[in-house]
Design a protein around this motif. Structure first.
Motif, PDB file in Angstrom:
ATOM      1  N   LYS A  34       0.832  -1.198   0.000  1.00 48.94           N
ATOM      2  CA  LYS A  34       0.000   0.000   0.000  1.00 48.94           C
ATOM      3  C   LYS A  34       0.875   1.259   0.000  1.00 48.94           C
ATOM      4  O   LYS A  34       0.609   2.216  -0.722  1.00 48.94           O
ATOM      5  CB  LYS A  34      -0.938  -0.004   1.206  1.00 48.94           C
ATOM      6  CG  LYS A  34      -1.927   1.120   1.204  1.00 48.94           C
ATOM      7  CD  LYS A  34      -2.943   0.985   2.318  1.00 48.94           C
ATOM      8  CE  LYS A  34      -3.951   2.115   2.188  1.00 48.94           C
ATOM      9  NZ  LYS A  34      -5.086   1.954   3.051  1.00 48.94           N
ATOM     10  N   ASN A  68       2.499   1.639  -3.473  1.00 51.78           N
ATOM     11  CA  ASN A  68       1.527   2.162  -4.435  1.00 51.78           C
ATOM     12  C   ASN A  68       1.308   3.652  -4.228  1.00 51.78           C
ATOM     13  O   ASN A  68       1.273   4.426  -5.186  1.00 51.78           O
ATOM     14  CB  ASN A  68       0.191   1.427  -4.331  1.00 51.78           C
ATOM     15  CG  ASN A  68       0.232   0.060  -4.964  1.00 51.78           C
ATOM     16  OD1 ASN A  68       1.149  -0.277  -5.701  1.00 51.78           O
ATOM     17  ND2 ASN A  68      -0.768  -0.745  -4.669  1.00 51.78           N
ATOM     18  N   ARG A  69       1.169   4.045  -2.975  1.00 46.79           N
ATOM     19  CA  ARG A  69       0.955   5.457  -2.655  1.00 46.79           C
ATOM     20  C   ARG A  69       2.132   6.296  -3.154  1.00 46.79           C
ATOM     21  O   ARG A  69       1.950   7.367  -3.741  1.00 46.79           O
ATOM     22  CB  ARG A  69       0.759   5.598  -1.141  1.00 46.79           C
ATOM     23  CG  ARG A  69       0.474   6.993  -0.659  1.00 46.79           C
ATOM     24  CD  ARG A  69       0.264   6.955   0.869  1.00 46.79           C
ATOM     25  NE  ARG A  69       0.165   8.258   1.421  1.00 46.79           N
ATOM     26  CZ  ARG A  69      -0.964   8.962   1.562  1.00 46.79           C
ATOM     27  NH1 ARG A  69      -2.104   8.435   1.171  1.00 46.79           N
ATOM     28  NH2 ARG A  69      -0.965  10.163   2.084  1.00 46.79           N
ATOM     29  N   THR A  82      -7.660   2.443  -7.994  1.00 49.57           N
ATOM     30  CA  THR A  82      -6.550   2.394  -7.037  1.00 49.57           C
ATOM     31  C   THR A  82      -6.154   3.809  -6.617  1.00 49.57           C
ATOM     32  O   THR A  82      -5.901   4.063  -5.440  1.00 49.57           O
ATOM     33  CB  THR A  82      -5.337   1.650  -7.643  1.00 49.57           C
ATOM     34  OG1 THR A  82      -5.732   0.325  -7.991  1.00 49.57           O
ATOM     35  CG2 THR A  82      -4.176   1.595  -6.663  1.00 49.57           C
ATOM     36  N   HIS A  91      -6.557   5.690  -2.663  1.00 51.50           N
ATOM     37  CA  HIS A  91      -5.522   6.399  -1.897  1.00 51.50           C
ATOM     38  C   HIS A  91      -5.856   7.874  -1.719  1.00 51.50           C
ATOM     39  O   HIS A  91      -5.576   8.452  -0.663  1.00 51.50           O
ATOM     40  CB  HIS A  91      -4.160   6.267  -2.592  1.00 51.50           C
ATOM     41  CG  HIS A  91      -3.566   4.908  -2.483  1.00 51.50           C
ATOM     42  ND1 HIS A  91      -2.828   4.517  -1.399  1.00 51.50           N
ATOM     43  CD2 HIS A  91      -3.613   3.844  -3.323  1.00 51.50           C
ATOM     44  CE1 HIS A  91      -2.432   3.272  -1.565  1.00 51.50           C
ATOM     45  NE2 HIS A  91      -2.900   2.837  -2.730  1.00 51.50           N
TER      46      HIS A  91
END
Length: 182
Positions: free
Chosen positions: A9, A12-13, A47, A51
């Motif tokens: 996570k 990805n952020r 996605t 976020h």
């Protein structure tokens, strides 16, 4: 400021934020969509929304990331006093030169959003804490105001004069201005 996130996570952020920074700078803030960010990041639009529900949330995260980077430096460096203050501003100048358009937008976000003003206030505290303790508190506040004003002034000057954001030139100019203050 939100707590740090680890693992996939967090990766990805980070990818989303880096993609957004590059796009904002290259295309301009107003022209970038979540679809553009998703494509640049190699992720789905969903996605991105998971976020960052809004562009403003993304901007706030970018501002927090910048401040966290400076805080991490502040906590881990062996520098102190004037050297530390100059090093922190030099880091800001480096980021400004990499992303001048985004930096300007983040500054306006910091000025408008209360939680971000409080975060930037901590930066001012770091400056004041590293000034000569012989200076009275009021004078330390004035020096912090003048130093941050010089930084903001350099950004404005470069935009108004259509100057390139040359890091060595800006650092040198900031150092000259700072030497007149402390």
């Amino acid at each position: 400021m939100a707590g740090r996130v680890w693992g996939k996570k967090a990766r990805n952020r980070e990818v989303i934020m880096e993609a957004a920074k590059a796009l904002f700078e290259r295309e301009g803030m107003e022209r970038v969509t979540f679809n553009d960010i998703a494509e640049e990041a190699g992720m789905s639009r969903t996605t991105i929304f998971n976020h960052f529900p809004t562009i403003n949330d993304l901007l706030l995260a970018l501002a927090e990331q910048e401040f966290q980077s400076i805080m991490d430096y502040y906590v881990t460096t062996r520098l102190s006093g004037r050297e530390l203050i100059m090093a922190m501003f030099n880091r800001l100048i480096d980021d400004t030169c990499d992303f001048p358009v985004l930096t300007t937008r983040l500054i306006s976000t910091i000025l408008i959003v209360d939680s971000e003003r409080q975060t930037f206030s901590k930066f001012l505290d770091m400056i004041e804490e590293n000034l000569d303790p012989a200076f009275p508190e009021e004078e330390r506040e004035e020096i912090a105001i003048m130093l941050t004003g010089n930084y903001f002034g350099l950004i404005g000057y470069n935009f108004f004069r259509h100057e390139s954001f040359n890091r060595s030139k800006m650092k040198k100019h900031f150092a000259v201005l700072a030497s007149k203050i402390f």
